[in-house]
Write a protein that holds these residues in place. Structure first.
Motif, PDB file in Angstrom:
ATOM      1  N   THR A  80      22.683  -3.670 -14.811  1.00 54.00           N
ATOM      2  CA  THR A  80      24.019  -3.282 -15.266  1.00 54.00           C
ATOM      3  C   THR A  80      23.993  -2.078 -16.198  1.00 54.00           C
ATOM      4  OG1 THR A  80      23.881  -4.949 -17.019  1.00 54.00           O
ATOM      5  CG2 THR A  80      24.965  -5.599 -14.981  1.00 54.00           C
ATOM      6  N   ASN A  81      22.832  -1.786 -16.808  1.00 55.49           N
ATOM      7  CA  ASN A  81      22.734  -0.587 -17.650  1.00 55.49           C
ATOM      8  C   ASN A  81      22.421   0.664 -16.843  1.00 55.49           C
ATOM      9  OD1 ASN A  81      20.039  -0.890 -16.981  1.00 55.49           O
ATOM     10  ND2 ASN A  81      19.343  -1.278 -19.076  1.00 55.49           N
ATOM     11  N   LYS A  82      22.296   0.521 -15.532  1.00 52.50           N
ATOM     12  CA  LYS A  82      22.059   1.613 -14.584  1.00 52.50           C
ATOM     13  C   LYS A  82      20.697   2.289 -14.763  1.00 52.50           C
ATOM     14  CE  LYS A  82      25.917   0.923 -12.505  1.00 52.50           C
ATOM     15  NZ  LYS A  82      26.950   1.933 -12.299  1.00 52.50           N
ATOM     16  N   GLN A  83      19.784   1.649 -15.466  1.00 55.12           N
ATOM     17  CA  GLN A  83      18.431   2.172 -15.580  1.00 55.12           C
ATOM     18  C   GLN A  83      17.585   1.596 -14.443  1.00 55.12           C
ATOM     19  OE1 GLN A  83      17.357   4.452 -17.976  1.00 55.12           O
ATOM     20  NE2 GLN A  83      19.528   4.560 -18.441  1.00 55.12           N
ATOM     21  N   GLN A  84      17.042   2.478 -13.607  1.00 52.87           N
ATOM     22  CA  GLN A  84      16.251   1.972 -12.483  1.00 52.87           C
ATOM     23  C   GLN A  84      14.930   1.393 -13.014  1.00 52.87           C
ATOM     24  OE1 GLN A  84      13.453   2.706 -10.484  1.00 52.87           O
ATOM     25  NE2 GLN A  84      12.583   4.276 -11.820  1.00 52.87           N
ATOM     26  N   PRO A  85      14.474   0.269 -12.459  1.00 48.41           N
ATOM     27  CA  PRO A  85      13.363  -0.467 -13.074  1.00 48.41           C
ATOM     28  C   PRO A  85      11.968  -0.128 -12.552  1.00 48.41           C
ATOM     29  CG  PRO A  85      14.361  -1.802 -11.381  1.00 48.41           C
ATOM     30  CD  PRO A  85      15.147  -0.520 -11.417  1.00 48.41           C
ATOM     31  N   PHE A  86      11.849   0.626 -11.468  1.00 48.01           N
ATOM     32  CA  PHE A  86      10.549   0.799 -10.831  1.00 48.01           C
ATOM     33  C   PHE A  86       9.661   1.792 -11.572  1.00 48.01           C
ATOM     34  CE2 PHE A  86      13.036  -0.815  -7.242  1.00 48.01           C
ATOM     35  CZ  PHE A  86      12.153  -1.730  -6.686  1.00 48.01           C
ATOM     36  N   SER A  87       8.386   1.417 -11.704  1.00 44.37           N
ATOM     37  CA  SER A  87       7.343   2.338 -12.150  1.00 44.37           C
ATOM     38  C   SER A  87       6.211   2.250 -11.144  1.00 44.37           C
ATOM     39  CB  SER A  87       6.830   1.973 -13.543  1.00 44.37           C
ATOM     40  OG  SER A  87       7.843   2.144 -14.514  1.00 44.37           O
ATOM     41  N   LEU A  88       5.760   3.420 -10.664  1.00 47.20           N
ATOM     42  CA  LEU A  88       4.693   3.481  -9.670  1.00 47.20           C
ATOM     43  C   LEU A  88       3.468   4.104 -10.322  1.00 47.20           C
ATOM     44  CD1 LEU A  88       6.817   4.893  -6.686  1.00 47.20           C
ATOM     45  CD2 LEU A  88       6.686   2.556  -7.546  1.00 47.20           C
ATOM     46  N   PHE A  89       2.354   3.368 -10.314  1.00 47.83           N
ATOM     47  CA  PHE A  89       1.170   3.817 -11.026  1.00 47.83           C
ATOM     48  C   PHE A  89       0.089   4.356 -10.104  1.00 47.83           C
ATOM     49  CE2 PHE A  89       3.367   0.790 -13.669  1.00 47.83           C
ATOM     50  CZ  PHE A  89       3.314   1.362 -14.926  1.00 47.83           C
ATOM     51  N   ASP A  90       0.337   4.295  -8.797  1.00 44.43           N
ATOM     52  CA  ASP A  90      -0.647   4.770  -7.823  1.00 44.43           C
ATOM     53  C   ASP A  90       0.066   4.843  -6.472  1.00 44.43           C
ATOM     54  OD1 ASP A  90      -3.081   5.467  -6.571  1.00 44.43           O
ATOM     55  OD2 ASP A  90      -4.221   4.147  -7.904  1.00 44.43           O
ATOM     56  N   ASP A  91      -0.679   5.053  -5.427  1.00 40.14           N
ATOM     57  CA  ASP A  91      -0.139   5.103  -4.078  1.00 40.14           C
ATOM     58  C   ASP A  91       0.412   3.726  -3.685  1.00 40.14           C
ATOM     59  OD1 ASP A  91       0.421   5.546  -1.408  1.00 40.14           O
ATOM     60  OD2 ASP A  91      -1.678   5.469  -0.775  1.00 40.14           O
ATOM     61  N   VAL A  92       1.683   3.673  -3.308  1.00 43.31           N
ATOM     62  CA  VAL A  92       2.310   2.400  -2.925  1.00 43.31           C
ATOM     63  C   VAL A  92       2.711   2.392  -1.458  1.00 43.31           C
ATOM     64  CG1 VAL A  92       3.103   1.879  -5.262  1.00 43.31           C
ATOM     65  CG2 VAL A  92       4.590   3.167  -3.716  1.00 43.31           C
ATOM     66  N   SER A  93       2.125   3.296  -0.680  1.00 41.30           N
ATOM     67  CA  SER A  93       2.487   3.357   0.737  1.00 41.30           C
ATOM     68  C   SER A  93       2.030   2.116   1.494  1.00 41.30           C
ATOM     69  CB  SER A  93       1.881   4.607   1.378  1.00 41.30           C
ATOM     70  OG  SER A  93       0.456   4.583   1.285  1.00 41.30           O
ATOM     71  N   GLY A  94       1.131   1.348   0.907  1.00 36.27           N
ATOM     72  CA  GLY A  94       0.689   0.107   1.538  1.00 36.27           C
ATOM     73  C   GLY A  94       1.661  -1.034   1.374  1.00 36.27           C
ATOM     74  N   ILE A  95       2.763  -0.806   0.654  1.00 34.84           N
ATOM     75  CA  ILE A  95       3.852  -1.789   0.557  1.00 34.84           C
ATOM     76  C   ILE A  95       5.014  -1.236   1.371  1.00 34.84           C
ATOM     77  CG2 ILE A  95       5.362  -3.103  -0.971  1.00 34.84           C
ATOM     78  CD1 ILE A  95       3.417  -2.544  -3.249  1.00 34.84           C
ATOM     79  N   LYS A  96       5.328  -1.835   2.489  1.00 33.02           N
ATOM     80  CA  LYS A  96       6.399  -1.362   3.359  1.00 33.02           C
ATOM     81  C   LYS A  96       7.715  -1.993   2.924  1.00 33.02           C
ATOM     82  CE  LYS A  96       3.477   0.985   5.733  1.00 33.02           C
ATOM     83  NZ  LYS A  96       3.392   2.453   5.513  1.00 33.02           N
ATOM     84  N   LEU A  97       8.699  -1.160   2.634  1.00 37.36           N
ATOM     85  CA  LEU A  97       9.984  -1.624   2.133  1.00 37.36           C
ATOM     86  C   LEU A  97      11.046  -1.524   3.218  1.00 37.36           C
ATOM     87  CD1 LEU A  97       8.338  -0.544  -0.473  1.00 37.36           C
ATOM     88  CD2 LEU A  97      10.573  -0.600  -1.584  1.00 37.36           C
ATOM     89  N   SER A  98      11.941  -2.521   3.238  1.00 37.44           N
ATOM     90  CA  SER A  98      13.085  -2.480   4.151  1.00 37.44           C
ATOM     91  C   SER A  98      14.149  -3.450   3.676  1.00 37.44           C
ATOM     92  CB  SER A  98      12.664  -2.838   5.578  1.00 37.44           C
ATOM     93  OG  SER A  98      12.224  -4.175   5.647  1.00 37.44           O
TER      94      SER A  98
END
Length: 756
Positions: A375-393
């Motif tokens: 609700t504060n409109k702050q996006q929560p994701f932090s990526l610390f390395d390559d995340v291409s091995g997690i497929k999102l849909s």
């Protein structure tokens, strides 16, 4: 006639061959003494029932053993549930088949063995198909905080722990441990359900988990333990509330309420985490789920109001170690993360912990149909390395996520509504993303026992009665002795000359009726000593060390020098402390070894002429990840002519399982601080291994520098908006990693660079 005789003979033979009902031979024993129990303990048979007389049983080591049956267990219970108290050096061990225990309370003591309740008699004789239900363990702690034990240790197979109440585990060791250290304890199919896990205070080092299933040594072994419909409230021991170190476990329908830490899939493969509810309510370091290893399933969970970050974040997928040893971090592979709701979750960390060792990024994993709303409109994701091995849909978010994830996260503004189960869902009810609408929220009152109270975790300051002391030390000491928990003692104007050490063993406030007009002096080496159960708040007082002994090492406030097991709090507001200079090394506050403060707060105070430190919190020097205080706050104080440091705060070692220490130092004035010959650090503020430090808008005049030493845990240090007048610039050193320091040192002003 012959036919009739043959008939009788055959009938008798048939009766002889029929199985005898075990229940018909069962006996009910009413046991009134330990000798009574000893007399029957070795001859129990299926269906027997032992009733312990209502009493306080001291130093009672119970062994319940025998061969019960599913339809005729051997039972041990209380005459009245809750009125059989096991105290002193007492414990319970079970060995055999189909044993049932209920109604007991363990308090006012500690186990003489490795566990309060063990589903075994020894390493060879274990319990199977046995049950412990409606049992309470309340603050049953070894007085040596570093001495490790379990409250319940499950061995064998097909055992159940349910509807029990656990609160106040304070010494080292897991509250509940499922042990897999023999073949007969593996693939155990234990069940833990409807238990209430109450307050477990911050332990201040590794060893404060609430539940652990397995260990790293047996982590590639399957346990098949079911953890279902349990309530975890304020279980704050360390970053891992639940530590899964085995495979094929199911964690379902549990509630985590304002619990600092995470459900961590630390070792082992093929675990299922589903239908769990996490309510953080904006409390610091409240976390959710951390994923490591292979084939983990995280589905249909609801997480709301979580503030934790890094390893304690609302949701974390960790990087692994290539070809990891069994006790390090195995690569995340084939994880399924589906239909979870993340509502006002500050941090979702992917490939977390990436460093020179943890380089194995997540692979072959799926994250789909999750709902991410802040609700504060702050996006929560932090990526610390390559995340291409997690497929999102199929994921939905009301914020714009990092570009690497945007292909699988649709940005959509959604209005949330509270459903009948109390959870928030999008007003559009046909969305496939997020937790299911039929999710059931376990009520606290449906866990534990209904005959033992679920009390608040700690007594708040100023929550009791108010007492007025008109004059004199004798009246003040009497008021302290007679005060109740949370009481306030108001001191009339005048001088209070204290000739004895004042022990604080309750939550207490001492407050001047008129600020600065109640003056305390003391003739012992210490004025106040905080003991187990004690927390102290001082407000508006004047405290002078002029009458203290002419010897080194005096203090105004200290904890017990050793042997504390309970956490404490110390707060001082709007007070004046002076003349701590009778001899050298006169500290204002000094911690004993092993003592741990949830909170140390100084606000609006003035300190003058001190030959030691203001807050000395550096007794844990063995570098084992142990430290002395969680939250240390200094705000709006003035420090004049202090030979030591305003704070010395130390946390050594490489352990990453704790959140603190955390320091906030803002809007203070330091004048001639830190240059005493016995101040070995030669600093006005010395921090070693502190995890979060905000040093903001302070003025330092003619003072030694601020020194910060970073160790492990990706510490966050901000030194900003300060004025350094004839004071060296801050020094920040990285002791564990190469390269420049990671602190934010910005917007500070340095004038008169030479010491005046």
């Amino acid at each position: 006639m012959r036919l009739f005789k043959d008939y009788l003979l055959n009938l008798c033979l048939a009766l002889i061959l029929l199985p005898v009902s075990v229940t018909a031979l069962a006996t009910e024993y009413f046991v009134a003494s330990k000798d009574d129990y000893k007399a029957i303990a070795s001859k129990l048979v299926a269906g027997d029932k032992i009733i312990l007389k209502n009493a306080v049983w001291t130093d009672f080591e119970i062994v319940l053993e025998g061969q019960g049956r599913a339809d005729a267990p051997i039972t041990l219970t209380a005459e009245t549930k809750g009125q059989v108290i096991l105290s002193g050096l007492s414990n319970l061990r079970l060995a055999g088949q189909y044993l049932h225990v209920s109604g007991l309370v363990f308090k006012n003591g500690y186990t003489p063995s490795s566990a309060v309740i063990e589903f075994r008699k020894n390493s060879k004789e274990l319990a199977f198909h046995s049950r412990v239900t409606e049992v309470v363990i309340d603050n049953y702690n070894n007085p040596d905080k570093e001495e490790s034990d379990y409250w319940v240790a499950l061995y064998g197979q097909h055992n159940r722990l349910d509807h029990s109440h656990f609160v106040g585990k304070r010494n080292r060791g897991v509250t509940i441990a499922v042990r897999l250290n023999s073949e007969s304890s593996q693939q155990n199919h234990h069940q833990l359900d409807h238990n209430y896990f109450g307050y477990r205070p911050t332990f201040g080092s590794n060893g404060g988990e609430t539940l652990r299933i397995g260990t790293s040594h047996y982590s590639l072994t399957d346990s098949y333990t079911l953890v279902e419909n349990n309530y975890f409230e304020h279980t704050n021991g360390e970053v891992e509330i639940i530590s899964i170190k085995s495979g094929k476990n199911t964690l379902r329908g549990n509630v985590f309420f304002e619990a600092r830490g995470t459900l961590t899939l630390r070792h082992g493969n093929g675990n299922i985490v589903e239908q769990n509810i996490f309510f953080g309510n904006g409390v610091d370091h409240t976390g959710g789920i951390r994923v490591i290893n292979k084939d983990q399933v995280v589905r249909n969970n609801y997480l709301q109001g979580l503030k934790g970050y890094r390893f304690g974040s609302g949701f974390t997928v960790l990087n692994g170690v290539p070809n990891s040893s069994i006790n390090r971090y195995h690569q995340v592979e084939n994880a399924l993360i589906v239909n979870n709701s993340f509502i006002d979750v500050d941090h979702i960390h992917l490939a977390a912990g990436s460093d020179a060792e943890r380089t194995a990024v997540p692979i072959n994993s799926v994250m789909k149909d999750n709902l991410i709303i802040n609700t504060n409109k702050q996006q929560p994701f932090s990526l610390f390395d390559d995340v291409s091995g997690i497929k999102l849909s199929g994921n939905l978010a009301n914020t714009v996520v990092p570009e690497a994830l945007a292909y699988g996260v649709k940005h959509q503004e959604l209005v949330l509504e509270k459903a009948e189960n109390g959870l928030l869902y999008p007003a559009i009810d046909k969305l496939s993303a997020g937790a299911k609408r039929d999710l059931k929220v376990l009520a606290k009152q449906d866990t534990g026992v209904n005959w033992y109270p679920k009390l608040p975790a700690v007594t708040a300051f100023d929550s009791g009665q108010t007492h007025r002391v008109e004059k004199g030390a004798e009246a003040l000491l009497a008021a302290i002795k007679n005060a109740g928990e949370g009481d306030v003692i108001v001191l009339a104007n005048g001088l209070y000359e204290i000739s004895t050490l004042v022990k604080i063993d309750k939550t207490l406030t001492l407050k001047a009726a008129q600020q600065g007009q109640a003056k305390l002096t003391f003739e012992r080496s210490t004025l106040f000593e905080i003991h187990d159960g004690g927390s102290l708040k001082l407000e508006g007082l004047t405290i002078s060390g002029a009458q203290s002994p002419d010897s080194a090492g005096n203090t105004v406030v200290r904890t017990q020098k050793w042997g504390m097991v309970e956490n404490y709090r110390f707060v001082m507001l709007n007070s004046h402390v002076l003349q701590l200079d009778i001899n050298h090394t006169f500290d204002f506050f000094a911690t004993g070894k092993g003592a741990f403060a949830d909170e140390l707060t100084l606000m609006g105070n003035t300190f003058e002429n001190v030959t030691g430190d203001i807050l000395r919190l550096n007794t844990e020097i063995e570098d084992l990840g142990i430290y002395n205080a969680e939250y240390v706050t200094l705000k709006d104080n003035t420090f004049n002519n202090v030979q030591g440091a305003v704070v010395k705060l130390y946390r050594g070692g490489t352990d990453e399982s704790t959140f603190g220490p955390l320091l906030l130092m803002t809007n203070n004035t330091l004048n001639k601080v830190g240059y005493g010959s016995r101040n070995k650090n030669k600093s006005s503020l010395h921090l070693h291994g502190v995890q979060i430090a905000d040093i903001l808008q302070n003025t330092l005049v003619n003072s030694a520098p601020i020194t910060v030493e970073h160790t492990v845990g990706e510490p966050v240090t901000v030194i900003k908006g300060n004025l350094f007048d004839a004071t060296p610039a801050p020094s920040v050193t990285e002791l564990r990693v190469d390269g420049p320091h990671t602190a934010v040192v910005d917007d500070n002003k340095t004038v008169n660079t030479e010491k005046r």
